[in-house]
Design an enzyme around this catalytic site. Sequence first.
Site, PDB file in Angstrom:
ATOM      1  N   TYR A  48      58.560  76.827  44.813  1.00 38.11           N
ATOM      2  CA  TYR A  48      57.765  77.906  44.204  1.00 38.11           C
ATOM      3  C   TYR A  48      58.554  79.216  44.163  1.00 38.11           C
ATOM      4  CZ  TYR A  48      53.224  75.458  44.327  1.00 38.11           C
ATOM      5  OH  TYR A  48      52.180  74.611  44.121  1.00 38.11           O
ATOM      6  N   GLU A  74      46.354  75.664  51.041  1.00 34.10           N
ATOM      7  CA  GLU A  74      47.254  76.122  52.097  1.00 34.10           C
ATOM      8  C   GLU A  74      46.617  77.236  52.926  1.00 34.10           C
ATOM      9  OE1 GLU A  74      51.923  77.297  52.458  1.00 34.10           O
ATOM     10  OE2 GLU A  74      50.808  78.249  50.868  1.00 34.10           O
TER      11      GLU A  74
END
Lengths: 395, 354
Positions: free
Chosen positions: A126, A242
């Site tokens: 990411y 997350e």
Amino acid sequence: MDLSFGNEYKVFREEVRSFIEQYKDKQPTQVALRGEESLAWQKLLIEHGYHSRTIPKEYGGYGAEADIIKSRIIAEEFSTAQMNTGLGGQGISMLTPVLLEMGSSEQKQQFIKPTIHGEMVWCQGYSEPGAGSDLASLTTKAELDGDEWVINGQKIWTSSAHVADCIFCLVRTEPEAPKHQGISFLLFRMDTPGIEIRPLIDMTGNHNFNEVFFTDVRVPKQQIVGKRGQGWLVANAILGHERGSLAPPDAAETRLNGVIDLMQTETIAGEKLIDNPVYRDRLVKLQGRAMAMRFNDMRLLSARINKNQDVKLAGMIVKLMSTELRHEIEGLAIDVMGETGLSFEDNPYLRGNGSWQYQYMFFLGLIIGGGTSQIQKNIISERGLDMPKEPKVTK
Amino acid sequence: MEFGLSQEQILLQDSVGKFLNDQVPLDKVRQIASGESSDAEVWQGLADLGIPSLLIAEEQGGVGLGSLDAVVIAECLGYHVTPSPFISSAVMAPIALMAAGRQDALAAIASGRHRVGIAFGEAIGARNDAGVVVDGTVLSGKCLFVLDADADAYLIATPEKNLYLIAADAKGVERNNLTTVDKTRTTCELILNNATSELVSDDPEVYLRTLDAGRVMQAADTLGAAQCMLDQAVAYAKQREQFNRVIASFQAVKHMCAEMVANLEPCRSMVWYAGHALDEVPEEARLIACHSKAHLSEVGKFVAKTATEVHGGMGFTDLVGLHYWFKRIGANRQLLGAPELVREEAARIQGLAV
């Protein structure tokens, strides 16, 4: 207020307890990536429904219906008994839920089973050097050339890249589109030619993060999750997973009980630290904060069962508050030990295998990672309190 | 499993909130705080809603609801900085009298006609010049910062954790108002000079249960007051303009508001659970009452300061009136045990201190 779980769950809790009783002495003491013992344990947990519980059987899971209370009971009982809960990591906790929701049936067939069984290890591509808090400005690009994507660019903070088989990666595929709409979500193997991995050692001395460089990396066209340009939606679904799971409240309370043990055994000038009112006050203060987070968590759990409950703000604050809290709990333990708390690595006076110093630093990492505390505050104020965004800077 | 307020509790919250909005706006609070009028009218209005009888059993003329219902009310009263003797007369006194099996005064308390104030400071820890000595049922000494300067009778706790009831106009009782920063509720001193009282209970459990409930209600009052300050701060930030933009668009201001939310929101669950535990989880109730009182004191202090700062100079004025909430939160922090003392008690409950 109804905090009873009913008889069905009483029976279920007994089942979990008897499993724990039976296997307590047979569990591997450490989670070793690809270790034979760990993989066997993982398989056993899945077979009994204590891991990958709600993942359909056809993808290698246990195939139970989603039941948040049963999941909670398993987590509670395993935590109390200090049982090995099996493998984690970004493939299991983040990619798998996304594939279940947005993956093609081929992708589900191909990836989920080996992932949850620990045979296929993933890393997440990411962040980039120029795209941290402003993740959507990422510039690693993928261009279609025949039936293949050709990827060029760089990722950073890539946990486990050096041990991973595969990566799930955000790349820019539509450079002309607005920044959030030009990103795609690709899956590919880490041994694809053109990938270079360099270690990024963190402040604890561990090698977990990496920098990953892509030079003309060629990936089959169909290895995209969702459609072209939908990658941001996919990525946000994962970040939601997350944030909630970084610092669960029972772990905070377990660590606080560890601090109490420490305070009852560590002494200074012959006095136990628990008998020192200044340290004791810090302890009880943190207990109060941890308790508030525990009940906040119960409220969130309840809202998943009772859909009419509004817990928007209660959910938004969890990542910010729970990571800061853990950092302070670990920090108190170090202060309790004083000079001894500085012990590191091979120091013979190390307490708790050095976990206090390690976790103290590790949770500072979590305060920053997965959306910094400051980004969390932007989210709370903008999405939670409806306060306006910072005006765009005009050049 | 359902962690949260029931439909009935939400209705209760709405109807009390509506009453306070309509009948006890800030102007009314100002009148009472300045001494122009007493809180009697407000208390009568709350009595018409059944508030003083909330916890009193139905057969004693009450409504027979539970501690979590009382928490809901305390939160509303804090939100509106309502002048009323709720914590003393509607919560602590009925709990003590019911636990002690004393039913004679309950009907009068339930109607709101008879107010019972609370003098627990000398049992929690007497300050300079304060303290009570007992000879039989004859009390002498001085109680400070007694809750409710207009009560008809007082429940006095001694260091031995015994509870005594004494009429405000009994022989040997001198009562003087004590002005505090929080003018939304009254406190007084009681000077006792061989004053004859009645022993209500010599069971420390009765005293402790009463104290636990009072502390949870103060935590709930702070929760409500802090929530109102936060709401006011966010609303103000959205309309106040500087540098050609509303100040709510500055990250510095947004982060102050986000920090208030982040600290306050878990408190809601904590206080709800504390209320629930008073009735349903007695083995946990005392520890959670202490933690709630101490934790809400800290979070309340933070929100009171931060919300005032978001208002800039206006927050410091009497005009906006934010100081009523600031002072209320400040009073809740000290009354029935300051946070350091309550945390030490939490440590003792866990066997971590002697």
